[in-house]
Scaffold this active site. Sequence first.
Site, PDB file in Angstrom:
ATOM      1  N   ASP A  37      -3.809   5.832  -0.054  1.00  0.00           N
ATOM      2  CA  ASP A  37      -3.974   5.192  -1.466  1.00  0.00           C
ATOM      3  C   ASP A  37      -4.027   6.333  -2.350  1.00  0.00           C
ATOM      4  O   ASP A  37      -4.307   7.421  -2.355  1.00  0.00           O
ATOM      5  CB  ASP A  37      -5.474   4.637  -1.003  1.00  0.00           C
ATOM      6  CG  ASP A  37      -6.007   4.203  -2.289  1.00  0.00           C
ATOM      7  OD1 ASP A  37      -5.460   3.277  -2.823  1.00  0.00           O
ATOM      8  OD2 ASP A  37      -7.088   4.622  -2.873  1.00  0.00           O
TER       9      ASP A  37
ATOM     10  N   GLU B   1       1.163   5.009  -1.906  1.00  0.00           N
ATOM     11  CA  GLU B   1       0.964   4.349  -3.023  1.00  0.00           C
ATOM     12  C   GLU B   1       1.020   5.336  -4.253  1.00  0.00           C
ATOM     13  O   GLU B   1      -0.005   6.001  -4.330  1.00  0.00           O
ATOM     14  CB  GLU B   1      -0.276   3.596  -3.101  1.00  0.00           C
ATOM     15  CG  GLU B   1      -0.712   2.749  -4.421  1.00  0.00           C
ATOM     16  CD  GLU B   1      -2.111   2.542  -4.721  1.00  0.00           C
ATOM     17  OE1 GLU B   1      -2.327   1.663  -5.524  1.00  0.00           O
ATOM     18  OE2 GLU B   1      -2.817   3.328  -4.486  1.00  0.00           O
TER      19      GLU B   1
END
Length: 728
Positions: free
Chosen positions: A405, A458
């Site tokens: 993330d 990401e």
Amino acid sequence: MSDRIDRDVINALIAGHFADPFSVLGMHQTTAGLEVRALLPDATEVWVIEPKTGRKVGKLECIDSRGFFSGVLPRRKNFFRYQLAVVWHGQQNLIDDPYRFGPLIQEMDAWLLSEGTHLRPYETLGAHADTMDGVTGTRFSVWAPNAQRVSVVGQFNYWDGRRHPMRLRKESGIWELFIPGAQHGQLYKFEMIDAHGKLRIKADPYAFEAQMRPETASLICGLPEKVVQTEERKQANRFDAPVSIYEVHLGSWRRHTDNNFWLSYRELADQLIPYVKWMGFTHLELLPVNEHPFDGSWGYQPTGLYAPTRRFGTRDDFRYFINAAHQAGLNVILDWVPGHFPSDDFGLADFDGTKLYEHSDPREGYHQDWNTLIYNYGRREVSNYLVGNALYWIERFGIDALRVDAVASMIYRDYSRKEGEWIPNEFGGRENLEAIEFLRNTNRILGEQVSGAVSMAEESTDFAGVSRPQDMGGLGFWYKWNLGWMHDTLDYMKLDPVHRQYHHDKLTFGMLYNYTENFVLPLSHDEVVHGKKSILDRMPGDAWQKFANLRAYYGWMWAFPGKKLLFMGNEFAQGREWNHDASLDWHLLEGGDNWHHGVQRLVRDLNHTYRHHKALHELDFDAYGFEWLVVDDNERSVLIFVRRDKVGNEIIVASNFTPVPRHDYRFGINQPGKWREIVNTDSMHYHGSNTGNGGVVHSDEIASHGRQHSLSLTLPPLATIWLVREGE
């Protein structure tokens, strides 16, 4: 009593301020003989017992009424195994003395932990069931180099920090203690006097299970057994494999209708997994399941990095869930958050009274957007804690991939910061060199230790080489989310079709950089929250046009180069934004067949067709796998391309992004012959207008678009069609 213990030492020990309990407690050789000392608050009588015979060897004298006992054992010269018979409140208890056991952590482990190169620190640190000298119990260890004293507190000692102070291994800053009788399932924490003399009670950073919020204790829980990586699961992650990911928040996929409570891991195994398999997805991605205190963080602010959340059951229940996914042929991706952690008192923040896991300067260590703290990747023990965690989920739970993330927030020091709010690196630049090295090292170790498992980033900037090898200057991820593609295509789709001709490049631009990374095309949870609307609700027009636009978009996405990711609810066109506190709107699929059923059937058919035809996935990252046939017809908002497999088999993909059917639309092709329509998003099966080509079309020897042969098609309104060549 000879070698009498100084009264100040006894006072400090009882007050919980003495840092070296093993120098006082336990069995010691003194000038008067073999002496045993024990700190046993509230005890009234203590005897030393010979375990083999049960015979009393000697009585300990109460030196301090607060619980300090000591006694010289007559006729004993050599150290021996012993137990203590302790009378508390009139009841005698036979216990093993924690302070008769030697150092726990092996020198090599201590050295590797200090160097930050211990591949599996969780095998040493934390709480582990053990048997020492025939005694069963639990060995505890925690890294807190600046603490003045650390004790284990828990259900086994009345949460009393005086009873079990730990041994400091000065060479590593690790405190350790073996507690006989501490059992599986009991709660515990670490109580410490920190660097500034303040009392802190901390959860175990390496706890394998933890309590559910609002409680915060760790649970004694054995290290889970390793899960074998199968060849099938490894193959499913390959660059040439079909990868279609269903992204799920376990707490809101479906809930109990009577009380809105979560489904358990085992209930999800029975309901979610068969559904994902039936829908044709290949991978199941879970929003973070690490223990976290705040539901509204969706798991992205973890406090228990090694503990699956108890919201849905036990750790073994979670392992059952993953195994069920594997049995169904699904690979499992875990969202992993090594970028930041919350500032809750019981967690990593100010762990031993210093900025141990985070940076001391808030310009480096504080994340303004999320009110969280940023890991100090330059500290070896911290990066080791995180790298070990990546291996832990893959090796011990069978996780097949980690999706990392917010990578951009890790690799840029000025991420979301104004001038003066960040500190340049040693070369004056904005890159976080320590974070970059941490990511490269993590990916390198994954490749070496668990080959076949992969990582996905990401990453929202144009940082070069995110999914390129470290020796090429890359970060070493296997895949990168293509957020640029996602933003461009959604911006295009929300336009009224009459305006799309002026923004044709939003659909074509992605191919200009398509081969710079190994991309995943994500329609993730981030795109259906915070006022962005649902994917369906972004589509223009009346209800019919909204659904037609969405179906055309999905047809385009599933054929475009790159692996696929779809957040739950989008597969049946949920109309409202995602709400983490409620179930998806499954009622939309109740009653008679409707537009939502149509989208659901389309996504299912797209998945199964995508998996069946290698041309749609085998060469996602090879220029031979894609070719434009029509790229410049912006006036009619038509785009046509070819997908190709390694041996040259082609699939033609044609999209018409206006509500006007295009009859007799001719375009040049590479391979003449008979072509069958295998997907038509305007089919009545999906609640479209059923405009199409009657199933089969034949090419003509008519030149078009610089090619000798061509097809003449009917392009349905707001639709995408796929055609596969069936022969001459």
